[in-house]
Design a protein around this motif. Structure first.
Motif, mmCIF file in Angstrom:
data_model
loop_
_atom_site.group_PDB
_atom_site.id
_atom_site.type_symbol
_atom_site.label_atom_id
_atom_site.label_comp_id
_atom_site.label_asym_id
_atom_site.label_seq_id
_atom_site.Cartn_x
_atom_site.Cartn_y
_atom_site.Cartn_z
ATOM 1 N N PRO A 62 0.816 -1.223 0.000
ATOM 2 C CA PRO A 62 0.000 0.000 0.000
ATOM 3 C C PRO A 62 0.853 1.278 0.000
ATOM 4 N N GLY A 63 1.955 1.259 0.731
ATOM 5 C CA GLY A 63 2.832 2.430 0.758
ATOM 6 C C GLY A 63 3.492 2.689 -0.588
ATOM 7 N N LYS A 64 3.918 1.630 -1.257
ATOM 8 C CA LYS A 64 4.521 1.790 -2.582
ATOM 9 C C LYS A 64 3.494 2.315 -3.580
ATOM 10 N N ARG A 65 2.258 1.866 -3.439
ATOM 11 C CA ARG A 65 1.198 2.347 -4.336
ATOM 12 C C ARG A 65 1.002 3.851 -4.160
ATOM 13 N N VAL A 66 0.993 4.306 -2.922
ATOM 14 C CA VAL A 66 0.853 5.737 -2.645
ATOM 15 C C VAL A 66 2.023 6.522 -3.244
ATOM 16 N N MET A 67 3.234 5.949 -3.144
ATOM 17 C CA MET A 67 4.433 6.625 -3.648
ATOM 18 C C MET A 67 4.621 6.476 -5.160
ATOM 19 N N GLY A 68 3.831 5.610 -5.795
ATOM 20 C CA GLY A 68 3.932 5.428 -7.237
ATOM 21 C C GLY A 68 5.151 4.629 -7.670
ATOM 22 N N ILE A 69 5.552 3.660 -6.829
ATOM 23 C CA ILE A 69 6.690 2.801 -7.160
ATOM 24 C C ILE A 69 6.283 1.342 -7.018
ATOM 25 N N ARG A 70 7.106 0.452 -7.548
ATOM 26 C CA ARG A 70 6.841 -0.980 -7.399
ATOM 27 C C ARG A 70 8.156 -1.742 -7.456
ATOM 28 N N VAL A 71 8.124 -3.001 -7.005
ATOM 29 C CA VAL A 71 9.301 -3.866 -7.001
ATOM 30 C C VAL A 71 9.177 -4.843 -8.158
ATOM 31 N N VAL A 72 10.262 -4.972 -8.925
ATOM 32 C CA VAL A 72 10.297 -5.929 -10.040
ATOM 33 C C VAL A 72 11.598 -6.721 -9.954
ATOM 34 N N SER A 73 11.625 -7.856 -10.634
ATOM 35 C CA SER A 73 12.869 -8.632 -10.716
ATOM 36 C C SER A 73 13.847 -7.868 -11.610
ATOM 37 N N ALA A 74 15.091 -8.293 -11.608
ATOM 38 C CA ALA A 74 16.100 -7.637 -12.442
ATOM 39 C C ALA A 74 15.728 -7.706 -13.923
ATOM 40 N N LYS A 75 14.893 -8.694 -14.289
ATOM 41 C CA LYS A 75 14.445 -8.833 -15.680
ATOM 42 C C LYS A 75 13.173 -8.033 -15.961
#
Length: 125
Positions: A62-75
């Protein structure tokens, strides 16, 4: 965001565990053990919840959604459950060492210790 309600719920529990007599060392020891158990459960719930959010296709807590970021794999894809748990554990280790959180300031890809350990990147959503 997830930790706040857990801490709010955990505080009254910890307060109730304290012995009425501060000189009763046995009761204080038992209260400390029970308090440790409460903190461990809060920590475990937090790690599992945050890893679950990170492992979803959106890669967002939820915090990342508010900040407009996300986690992805190196690929560039979703990170999956195993990587998400590894990232959370490395996040805690990096927090204790503090240097893990300072790495983005000097790393070429701005990755922290937990991102390097799990092979992940934080990108704009």
């Amino acid at each position: 965001i997830i930790q706040v309600p857990l801490v709010i719920l955990g505080r009254p529990l910890l307060a109730r565990l304290m012995p009425a007599d501060p000189t009763d060392f046995e009761a204080a020891r038992d209260a400390a053990a029970a308090g440790f158990s409460v903190v461990a459960v809060i920590w475990l719930v937090t790690v599992v919840a945050l890893a679950w959010f990170d492992s979803r296709p959106s890669g967002q807590t939820p915090g990342k959604r508010v900040m407009g970021i996300r986690v992805v794999s190196a690929k560039g894809g979703p990170i999956g459950a195993g990587r998400a748990v590894l990232r959370r554990i490395a996040y805690l280790v990096g927090g204790f060492a503090f240097v893990g959180w300072m790495l983005p300031f000097v790393h070429s890809r701005r990755q922290a210790l937990h991102d390097l350990a799990a092979g992940t990147l934080v990108v704009r959503a």
